[in-house]
Motif scaffolding. Structure first.
Motif, PDB file in Angstrom:
ATOM      1  N   LYS A 186      26.657 -18.284   9.297  1.00  0.00           N
ATOM      2  CA  LYS A 186      26.430 -17.003   8.493  1.00  0.00           C
ATOM      3  C   LYS A 186      25.264 -17.144   7.760  1.00  0.00           C
ATOM      4  O   LYS A 186      24.358 -15.974   7.742  1.00  0.00           O
ATOM      5  CB  LYS A 186      27.964 -16.684   7.766  1.00  0.00           C
TER       6      LYS A 186
ATOM      7  N   THR B  26      22.288 -14.566   8.116  1.00  0.00           N
ATOM      8  CA  THR B  26      21.805 -13.824   7.293  1.00  0.00           C
ATOM      9  C   THR B  26      20.266 -13.820   6.842  1.00  0.00           C
ATOM     10  O   THR B  26      19.466 -12.987   6.959  1.00  0.00           O
ATOM     11  CB  THR B  26      22.450 -13.866   5.996  1.00  0.00           C
TER      12      THR B  26
ATOM     13  N   GLU C 207      23.356  -9.520  15.188  1.00  0.00           N
ATOM     14  CA  GLU C 207      23.642  -8.616  14.213  1.00  0.00           C
ATOM     15  C   GLU C 207      25.414  -8.508  14.518  1.00  0.00           C
ATOM     16  O   GLU C 207      26.381  -8.661  13.555  1.00  0.00           O
ATOM     17  CB  GLU C 207      23.423  -7.333  14.351  1.00  0.00           C
ATOM     18  N   GLN C 208      25.951  -8.674  15.683  1.00  0.00           N
ATOM     19  CA  GLN C 208      27.279  -8.453  15.867  1.00  0.00           C
ATOM     20  C   GLN C 208      27.695  -9.769  15.576  1.00  0.00           C
ATOM     21  O   GLN C 208      29.011  -9.862  15.313  1.00  0.00           O
ATOM     22  CB  GLN C 208      27.191  -8.595  17.597  1.00  0.00           C
TER      23      GLN C 208
ATOM     24  N   LEU D 159      27.132 -11.707  13.146  1.00  0.00           N
ATOM     25  CA  LEU D 159      27.156 -11.824  11.773  1.00  0.00           C
ATOM     26  C   LEU D 159      28.390 -10.996  11.271  1.00  0.00           C
ATOM     27  O   LEU D 159      29.144 -11.299  10.304  1.00  0.00           O
ATOM     28  CB  LEU D 159      25.835 -11.416  11.083  1.00  0.00           C
ATOM     29  N   THR D 160      28.414  -9.620  11.961  1.00  0.00           N
ATOM     30  CA  THR D 160      29.526  -8.841  11.734  1.00  0.00           C
ATOM     31  C   THR D 160      30.914  -9.623  12.052  1.00  0.00           C
ATOM     32  O   THR D 160      31.977  -9.306  11.095  1.00  0.00           O
ATOM     33  CB  THR D 160      29.427  -7.740  12.605  1.00  0.00           C
ATOM     34  N   GLN D 161      30.966 -10.131  12.952  1.00  0.00           N
ATOM     35  CA  GLN D 161      32.288 -10.789  13.406  1.00  0.00           C
ATOM     36  C   GLN D 161      32.568 -12.202  12.409  1.00  0.00           C
ATOM     37  O   GLN D 161      33.753 -12.136  12.002  1.00  0.00           O
ATOM     38  CB  GLN D 161      31.928 -11.589  14.794  1.00  0.00           C
TER      39      GLN D 161
ATOM     40  N   ASP E 119      31.629 -12.015   9.370  1.00  0.00           N
ATOM     41  CA  ASP E 119      32.017 -11.282   8.049  1.00  0.00           C
ATOM     42  C   ASP E 119      33.313 -10.755   7.916  1.00  0.00           C
ATOM     43  O   ASP E 119      34.095 -10.669   6.667  1.00  0.00           O
ATOM     44  CB  ASP E 119      30.815  -9.995   7.636  1.00  0.00           C
ATOM     45  N   SER E 120      34.127 -10.699   9.058  1.00  0.00           N
ATOM     46  CA  SER E 120      35.378 -10.120   9.007  1.00  0.00           C
ATOM     47  C   SER E 120      36.349 -11.124   9.029  1.00  0.00           C
ATOM     48  O   SER E 120      36.168 -12.295   8.935  1.00  0.00           O
ATOM     49  CB  SER E 120      35.361  -9.274  10.373  1.00  0.00           C
TER      50      SER E 120
END
Length: 186
Positions: free
Chosen positions: A158, A162, A178-179, A181-183, A185-186
């Motif tokens: 992460k 970032t 980007e995908q 990082l989103t994954q 973050d969740s």
């Protein structure tokens, strides 16, 4: 004549006419076979345009003609074969690495192929090395982040993503980064 053809094909590309650039190169090969500079330009152009099958055919032909650009050819073939033939990808990545073990792009490709083969330990060694050799390369950073995530080092992945995505520049795996990082973050 080769230099003029290469310059004309580059000018066509800059003018947004890739078909014209391809025609110039293929016509030149018909007249002036073999010409490794022109064939390499054609293979690279096909690769950039996402025409993998044609790029592979031209790179394979270059290897058969023993052009002196073996490192780049093996490395590009390894990357192109990733989606279709993992064994060939591994063979070409290893060949490129044996020829240029300190080239960051080559080391990265070999590590990325090994990661695709789930050989995490060897992939880890190589992707960390590639990142040390060229820490500013965004593609290498993304590959390392994927490795970190796959190894369960989510906070490191992460942090790397970032930092990577804070740079506004584009790179071929930006959407995937980007995908991921989103994954994470969740």
């Amino acid at each position: 004549p080769s230099l003029l053809i290469l310059q004309a094909s580059r000018a066509s590309l800059r003018a947004g006419q890739p078909k014209k650039a391809i025609t110039l190169l293929t016509d030149a090969l018909t007249i002036n076979e073999p010409n490794t500079d022109i064939r390499l330009a054609l293979a690279t152009l096909y690769h950039r345009l996402g025409q993998s099958t044609l790029a592979i055919a031209e790179y394979e032909r270059l290897l058969d003609e023993s052009s002196g650009s073996e490192v780049q050819i093996h490395n590009n073939l390894a990357y192109l074969y990733l989606d279709t033939d993992l064994q060939k990808a591994l063979k070409h990545a290893k060949s490129a690495y044996q020829l240029a073990p300190e080239d960051a792009a080559v080391v990265d490709t070999y590590g990325w192929v090994l990661l695709s083969h789930n050989k995490l330990n060897h992939a880890s060694e190589l992707l960390h090395k590639a990142h040390r050799l060229n820490p500013k390369d965004q593609e290498i950073s993304y590959h390392l982040a994927v490795l970190l995530q796959r190894n369960g080092k989510k906070s490191e992945a992460k942090a790397l993503l970032t930092k990577l995505l804070s740079n506004p520049g584009s790179f071929s795996s930006r959407t995937q980064a980007e995908q991921l990082l989103t994954q994470l973050d969740s």
